[in-house]
Design a protein around this motif. Structure first.
Motif, PDB file in Angstrom:
ATOM      1  N   VAL A  19      13.331   7.748 -14.617  1.00  5.33           N
ATOM      2  CA  VAL A  19      12.966   8.417 -13.372  1.00  5.33           C
ATOM      3  C   VAL A  19      13.227   7.458 -12.218  1.00  5.33           C
ATOM      4  CG1 VAL A  19      10.526   7.729 -13.459  1.00  5.33           C
ATOM      5  CG2 VAL A  19      11.171   9.808 -12.224  1.00  5.33           C
ATOM      6  N   PHE A  20      13.700   8.011 -11.104  1.00 11.56           N
ATOM      7  CA  PHE A  20      13.899   7.213  -9.900  1.00 11.56           C
ATOM      8  C   PHE A  20      12.553   6.987  -9.226  1.00 11.56           C
ATOM      9  CE2 PHE A  20      18.183   8.984 -10.253  1.00 11.56           C
ATOM     10  CZ  PHE A  20      18.960   7.864  -9.988  1.00 11.56           C
ATOM     11  N   ILE A  21      12.239   5.739  -8.922  1.00 17.38           N
ATOM     12  CA  ILE A  21      11.064   5.451  -8.097  1.00 17.38           C
ATOM     13  C   ILE A  21      11.416   5.953  -6.699  1.00 17.38           C
ATOM     14  CG2 ILE A  21       9.640   3.626  -7.087  1.00 17.38           C
ATOM     15  CD1 ILE A  21      10.265   1.956  -9.592  1.00 17.38           C
ATOM     16  N   PRO A  22      10.535   6.707  -6.056  1.00 17.70           N
ATOM     17  CA  PRO A  22      10.855   7.232  -4.718  1.00 17.70           C
ATOM     18  C   PRO A  22      11.308   6.115  -3.769  1.00 17.70           C
ATOM     19  CG  PRO A  22       8.854   8.230  -5.537  1.00 17.70           C
ATOM     20  CD  PRO A  22       9.207   7.145  -6.508  1.00 17.70           C
ATOM     21  N   ALA A  23      12.302   6.442  -2.941  1.00 16.41           N
ATOM     22  CA  ALA A  23      12.909   5.454  -2.032  1.00 16.41           C
ATOM     23  C   ALA A  23      11.868   4.757  -1.157  1.00 16.41           C
ATOM     24  CB  ALA A  23      13.978   6.126  -1.174  1.00 16.41           C
ATOM     25  N   ALA A  24      10.904   5.507  -0.643  1.00 21.58           N
ATOM     26  CA  ALA A  24       9.879   4.899   0.222  1.00 21.58           C
ATOM     27  C   ALA A  24       9.085   3.845  -0.542  1.00 21.58           C
ATOM     28  CB  ALA A  24       8.940   5.975   0.762  1.00 21.58           C
ATOM     29  N   PHE A  25       8.788   4.105  -1.795  1.00 23.49           N
ATOM     30  CA  PHE A  25       8.040   3.140  -2.611  1.00 23.49           C
ATOM     31  C   PHE A  25       8.925   1.951  -2.975  1.00 23.49           C
ATOM     32  CE2 PHE A  25       5.026   6.643  -4.426  1.00 23.49           C
ATOM     33  CZ  PHE A  25       4.466   6.809  -3.176  1.00 23.49           C
ATOM     34  N   ARG A  26      10.199   2.207  -3.272  1.00 26.19           N
ATOM     35  CA  ARG A  26      11.134   1.108  -3.598  1.00 26.19           C
ATOM     36  C   ARG A  26      11.263   0.149  -2.422  1.00 26.19           C
ATOM     37  NH1 ARG A  26      14.855   5.031  -5.677  1.00 26.19           N
ATOM     38  NH2 ARG A  26      16.193   4.598  -3.909  1.00 26.19           N
ATOM     39  N   LYS A  27      11.355   0.699  -1.212  1.00 28.60           N
ATOM     40  CA  LYS A  27      11.479  -0.152  -0.020  1.00 28.60           C
ATOM     41  C   LYS A  27      10.274  -1.058   0.126  1.00 28.60           C
ATOM     42  CE  LYS A  27      14.432   2.921   2.618  1.00 28.60           C
ATOM     43  NZ  LYS A  27      14.478   3.944   3.653  1.00 28.60           N
ATOM     44  N   GLN A  28       9.094  -0.528  -0.152  1.00 27.12           N
ATOM     45  CA  GLN A  28       7.883  -1.346  -0.052  1.00 27.12           C
ATOM     46  C   GLN A  28       7.898  -2.454  -1.100  1.00 27.12           C
ATOM     47  OE1 GLN A  28       5.004   2.173   0.322  1.00 27.12           O
ATOM     48  NE2 GLN A  28       4.009   0.458   1.348  1.00 27.12           N
ATOM     49  N   GLN A  48       0.860  -1.177   0.000  1.00 28.64           N
ATOM     50  CA  GLN A  48       0.000   0.000   0.000  1.00 28.64           C
ATOM     51  C   GLN A  48       0.895   1.224   0.000  1.00 28.64           C
ATOM     52  OE1 GLN A  48      -3.010  -0.558   3.179  1.00 28.64           O
ATOM     53  NE2 GLN A  48      -4.373  -0.737   1.425  1.00 28.64           N
ATOM     54  N   PHE A  49       0.843   1.965  -1.085  1.00 27.39           N
ATOM     55  CA  PHE A  49       1.682   3.146  -1.246  1.00 27.39           C
ATOM     56  C   PHE A  49       0.949   4.369  -0.722  1.00 27.39           C
ATOM     57  CE2 PHE A  49       2.771   0.231  -4.720  1.00 27.39           C
ATOM     58  CZ  PHE A  49       4.113   0.041  -4.460  1.00 27.39           C
ATOM     59  N   LEU A  50       1.692   5.240  -0.052  1.00 29.86           N
ATOM     60  CA  LEU A  50       1.128   6.474   0.461  1.00 29.86           C
ATOM     61  C   LEU A  50       2.181   7.560   0.307  1.00 29.86           C
ATOM     62  CD1 LEU A  50      -1.171   7.926   1.993  1.00 29.86           C
ATOM     63  CD2 LEU A  50       0.006   7.308   4.103  1.00 29.86           C
ATOM     64  N   GLY A  51       1.786   8.666  -0.251  1.00 29.34           N
ATOM     65  CA  GLY A  51       2.716   9.774  -0.389  1.00 29.34           C
ATOM     66  C   GLY A  51       2.480  10.539  -1.670  1.00 29.34           C
ATOM     67  N   ASN A  52       3.092  11.723  -1.722  1.00 24.89           N
ATOM     68  CA  ASN A  52       3.025  12.612  -2.866  1.00 24.89           C
ATOM     69  C   ASN A  52       4.440  13.146  -3.018  1.00 24.89           C
ATOM     70  OD1 ASN A  52       2.694  14.886  -4.551  1.00 24.89           O
ATOM     71  ND2 ASN A  52       0.611  15.209  -3.818  1.00 24.89           N
ATOM     72  N   ILE A  53       5.221  12.530  -3.904  1.00 24.34           N
ATOM     73  CA  ILE A  53       6.667  12.747  -3.936  1.00 24.34           C
ATOM     74  C   ILE A  53       7.103  13.262  -5.297  1.00 24.34           C
ATOM     75  CG2 ILE A  53       8.912  11.621  -3.615  1.00 24.34           C
ATOM     76  CD1 ILE A  53       7.244   9.447  -1.969  1.00 24.34           C
ATOM     77  N   GLU A  54       7.871  14.355  -5.285  1.00 23.89           N
ATOM     78  CA  GLU A  54       8.373  14.937  -6.524  1.00 23.89           C
ATOM     79  C   GLU A  54       9.599  14.192  -7.022  1.00 23.89           C
ATOM     80  OE1 GLU A  54       8.946  19.172  -6.638  1.00 23.89           O
ATOM     81  OE2 GLU A  54       7.204  19.513  -5.354  1.00 23.89           O
ATOM     82  N   ALA A  55       9.734  14.151  -8.356  1.00 28.78           N
ATOM     83  CA  ALA A  55      10.901  13.546  -9.000  1.00 28.78           C
ATOM     84  C   ALA A  55      11.080  14.223 -10.357  1.00 28.78           C
ATOM     85  CB  ALA A  55      10.698  12.036  -9.159  1.00 28.78           C
ATOM     86  N   LYS A  56      12.152  13.864 -11.038  1.00 28.83           N
ATOM     87  CA  LYS A  56      12.430  14.413 -12.370  1.00 28.83           C
ATOM     88  C   LYS A  56      12.785  13.277 -13.308  1.00 28.83           C
ATOM     89  CE  LYS A  56      14.442  18.986 -11.443  1.00 28.83           C
ATOM     90  NZ  LYS A  56      13.507  19.798 -12.180  1.00 28.83           N
ATOM     91  N   THR A  57      12.307  13.393 -14.545  1.00 29.84           N
ATOM     92  CA  THR A  57      12.753  12.452 -15.564  1.00 29.84           C
ATOM     93  C   THR A  57      14.010  13.034 -16.193  1.00 29.84           C
ATOM     94  OG1 THR A  57      11.398  13.485 -17.283  1.00 29.84           O
ATOM     95  CG2 THR A  57      10.418  11.642 -16.081  1.00 29.84           C
ATOM     96  N   ASP A  58      14.910  12.156 -16.662  1.00 30.44           N
ATOM     97  CA  ASP A  58      16.080  12.656 -17.365  1.00 30.44           C
ATOM     98  C   ASP A  58      15.774  12.734 -18.865  1.00 30.44           C
ATOM     99  OD1 ASP A  58      16.374  10.070 -18.412  1.00 30.44           O
ATOM    100  OD2 ASP A  58      18.105   9.572 -17.162  1.00 30.44           O
ATOM    101  N   ALA A  59      16.764  13.104 -19.664  1.00 32.62           N
ATOM    102  CA  ALA A  59      16.566  13.292 -21.104  1.00 32.62           C
ATOM    103  C   ALA A  59      16.104  12.015 -21.798  1.00 32.62           C
ATOM    104  CB  ALA A  59      17.852  13.804 -21.736  1.00 32.62           C
ATOM    105  N   LYS A  60      16.432  10.861 -21.230  1.00 40.24           N
ATOM    106  CA  LYS A  60      16.042   9.585 -21.843  1.00 40.24           C
ATOM    107  C   LYS A  60      14.681   9.095 -21.359  1.00 40.24           C
ATOM    108  CE  LYS A  60      20.790   8.019 -22.478  1.00 40.24           C
ATOM    109  NZ  LYS A  60      21.781   7.010 -22.105  1.00 40.24           N
ATOM    110  N   GLY A  61      14.083   9.803 -20.393  1.00 44.18           N
ATOM    111  CA  GLY A  61      12.784   9.381 -19.862  1.00 44.18           C
ATOM    112  C   GLY A  61      12.896   8.479 -18.650  1.00 44.18           C
TER     113      GLY A  61
END
Length: 162
Positions: free
Chosen positions: A18-27, A3-16
Motif C-alpha cells: 500500500v502507498f503511504i499517503p503523500a502528505a504522511f510521506r512528506k512529514q 504529527q499526522f492529521l487526515g483520513n485518507i483512502e488507499a488500496k492494497t495490491d494483491a501482494k499486500g
C-alpha cells in the motif's frame, strides 16, 4: 516530532503493498524517518504504523512502567513487542503489510489511513466508514473531559501569547 492529521483512502495490491499517503510521506521525510514499525492496535481491529522514533519512545514508556522481574509484567512487554514488525517504504513510498496483519485487521483491499498524533492507523475501509462511537456518547465524553475545565481555548491562546 511528527504529527499526522487526515483520513485518507488507499488500496492494497494483491501482494499486500500500500502507498503511504503523500502528505504522511512528506512529514516522514521532513524528519528523516525511513523505518516504520507496524503492529496491531491493542484495542481496535486496525493496524498502527509508528515512525521508528515514536515506536521506541512508546516502547521505552511501557518498559519504564513495568518491572523486569515481575513475570506477568514481562509477558505484557513481550506481547507488546512481539506483535511488532519493522517495515521500510520502497522507493515509491509503498510498504508491504504482511498477510497476518491484513487478517488481524480484516483488510481486504480498500483501507483508510487515519493520522493519530505521532502514528498512523490503517483501517479496513468498511470499518472506518462507520462512526467510532455514537455521536451523543462522543459529545458527552468531550464535555466530561473538557467542559468542566476552567480553561477555555481562548484563555489558553492568550496565556500562550504572554
Amino acid at each position: 516530532m511528527v504529527q499526522f492529521l487526515g483520513n485518507i483512502e488507499a488500496k492494497t495490491d494483491a501482494k499486500g503493498r500500500v502507498f503511504i499517503p503523500a502528505a504522511f510521506r512528506k512529514q516522514l521525510q521532513a524528519v528523516s524517518e525511513e523505518r516504520l514499525v507496524l503492529r496491531k492496535d491493542v484495542y481496535q481491529d486496525c493496524l498502527v504504523l509508528y515512525p521508528e522514533s515514536a515506536w521506541f519512545a512508546t516502547q521505552n514508556l511501557l518498559r519504564n512502567k513495568l518491572n523486569r522481574w515481575d513475570a506477568r509484567q514481562q509477558m505484557i512487554f513481550r506481547q507488546f513487542v512481539s506483535d511488532a514488525e519493522v517495515v521500510i517504504p520502497d522507493s515509491n513510498g509503498r510498504i508491504l503489510i504482511p498477510k497476518r496483519y491484513l487478517q488481524m485487521a480484516g483488510i481486504q483491499s480498500d483501507v483508510r489511513f487515519i493520522g493519530m498524533d505521532n502514528t498512523m492507523e490503517i483501517w479496513a475501509k468498511e470499518r472506518a466508514d462507520k462512526p467510532f462511537m455514537p455521536l451523543a456518547a462522543f459529545s458527552e465524553a468531550l464535555e466530561e473531559l473538557l467542559g468542566s475545565s476552567n480553561s477555555s481555548p481562548e484563555k489558553e491562546e492568550a496565556t500562550a501569547k504572554d
